[in-house]
Design a protein around this motif. Structure first.
Motif, PDB file in Angstrom:
ATOM      1  N   PRO A  64      -0.186   0.503  -1.898  1.00  0.00           N
ATOM      2  CA  PRO A  64      -0.293  -0.300  -1.077  1.00  0.00           C
ATOM      3  C   PRO A  64      -0.183  -1.515  -1.438  1.00  0.00           C
ATOM      4  N   LEU A  65       0.274  -2.714  -0.573  1.00  0.00           N
ATOM      5  CA  LEU A  65       0.222  -4.815  -1.073  1.00  0.00           C
ATOM      6  C   LEU A  65      -0.737  -4.499   0.592  1.00  0.00           C
ATOM      7  N   TYR A  66      -1.375  -5.801   0.558  1.00  0.00           N
ATOM      8  CA  TYR A  66      -2.283  -6.789   1.134  1.00  0.00           C
ATOM      9  C   TYR A  66      -0.691  -7.688   1.562  1.00  0.00           C
ATOM     10  N   LEU A  67      -0.386  -8.062   3.235  1.00  0.00           N
ATOM     11  CA  LEU A  67       0.890  -8.773   3.136  1.00  0.00           C
ATOM     12  C   LEU A  67       0.224  -9.886   4.153  1.00  0.00           C
ATOM     13  N   ALA A  68       1.128 -11.117   3.608  1.00  0.00           N
ATOM     14  CA  ALA A  68       1.308 -11.913   4.555  1.00  0.00           C
ATOM     15  C   ALA A  68       2.719 -12.901   4.999  1.00  0.00           C
ATOM     16  N   ALA A  69       3.581 -13.231   5.959  1.00  0.00           N
ATOM     17  CA  ALA A  69       4.442 -13.661   6.237  1.00  0.00           C
ATOM     18  C   ALA A  69       4.783 -15.258   6.550  1.00  0.00           C
ATOM     19  N   SER A  70       5.421 -15.844   5.900  1.00  0.00           N
ATOM     20  CA  SER A  70       5.811 -17.028   6.495  1.00  0.00           C
ATOM     21  C   SER A  70       7.060 -17.283   7.881  1.00  0.00           C
ATOM     22  N   ARG A  71       6.707 -17.921   8.935  1.00  0.00           N
ATOM     23  CA  ARG A  71       7.641 -17.415   9.582  1.00  0.00           C
ATOM     24  C   ARG A  71       8.624 -19.235   9.696  1.00  0.00           C
ATOM     25  N   ASP A  72       9.648 -19.173  10.113  1.00  0.00           N
ATOM     26  CA  ASP A  72      10.788 -20.581   9.801  1.00  0.00           C
ATOM     27  C   ASP A  72      10.700 -21.421  11.059  1.00  0.00           C
ATOM     28  N   GLY A  73      10.970 -22.292  10.683  1.00  0.00           N
ATOM     29  CA  GLY A  73      10.901 -23.144  12.135  1.00  0.00           C
ATOM     30  C   GLY A  73       9.618 -24.661  11.518  1.00  0.00           C
TER      31      GLY A  73
END
Length: 272
Positions: free
Chosen positions: A112-121
């Motif tokens: 398992p990984l720790y996750l983050a995400a960058s939304r567009d815009g």
């Protein structure tokens, strides 16, 4: 990459600078000396383009504080941003289906990984999941349900691992999922999954073309492996003294650190 032009005139029409660890000092400011050197370069006819892994929402306030009015390449090349007009000119998003496949393949092998995400815009949020450590004090929105990651267009995913080092995680993710996404390391604790084929060079070439400039016109400054494609594209690449060893290995020159005005050291010599 090639040697610099002869002394006596500024030999480049474009100065491309990474942000964190390069243009910014450890306190997130730009020194007066570096500001003056960049101003002198622009007075000599060169354009300055900031090229950063940060997406626009994490970059805009810094550019505004600097009074920066030009083009900026953000999100590892995904976004070309007009800082003066506060306008997003181009944006490339991550194929969420491919990203999901890549993520599943990586986790199947390394756990398992720790996750983050960058939304567009222009105002895209950075979503941060349990266990993921955000570097610095940048704004982020927590999430607990992983399905929330996929509900809106994304520029990138960030991944961290509980035991693997950044280098180990980057190498493993590239080996496992490099056919689905581009994997890069942008700093301590910052391993990213990007649209396949995207790099800082992609965005920089688009921004340069808008200014009528070419790779041969460009000197680039950086400190991390995500700057390697930019160095390969530019005529001359300068790594900071505390740069990652992979970037130093392909640099034409190593200058002083970001806390010791490394950009100014080189520009002053070229301007002299």
């Amino acid at each position: 990459m090639s040697d610099t032009a002869s002394p006596g005139s500024f030999p480049y029409r474009l100065v491309a600078t990474d942000l964190d660890g390069t243009l910014l000092r450890s306190d997130d400011t730009v020194s007066p000396r570096t500001r003056d050197a960049l101003a002198a370069a622009t007075s000599a006819g060169a354009a300055h383009i900031v090229v950063t892994g940060r997406a626009v929402p994490w970059t805009r306030h810094i550019l505004d504080d600097l009074g920066y009015q030009g083009l900026a390449v953000c999100g590892q090349g995904a976004q070309v941003y007009d800082a003066g007009a506060h306008r997003l000119l181009t944006s490339v998003t991550l194929d969420r289906q491919l990203a999901g496949v890549a993520l599943a393949k990586i986790e199947a092998e390394v756990g398992p990984l720790y996750l983050a995400a960058s939304r567009d815009g222009l105002d895209g949020e950075v979503l941060v999941g349990p266990g993921y450590v955000v570097q610095g004090t940048l704004p982020a929105t927590p999430f607990t349900d992983a399905s929330d990651l996929w509900t809106a267009p994304l520029n990138k995913l960030y991944i961290q691992h509980p035991t693997l080092s950044d280098d180990e995680l980057c190498e493993a993710a590239t080996r496992i999922a490099g056919g689905f996404v581009t994997v890069t390391m942008a700093g301590a604790g910052i391993v990213e999954l990007l649209p396949l084929g995207l790099s800082k060079a992609t965005g920089l070439s688009l921004a340069a073309r808008r200014l009528g400039l070419k790779a041969a016109d460009t000197i680039a400054f950086g400190d991390m492996p995500n700057d390697i494609p930019m160095f390969a594209w530019a005529s001359y690449g300068v790594a900071m003294a505390d740069a990652h060893e992979e970037l130093e290995a392909v640099a034409d020159e190593v200058t002083s650190s970001h806390d010791e005005d490394g950009i100014a050291v080189v520009l002053e010599r070229l301007l002299g």
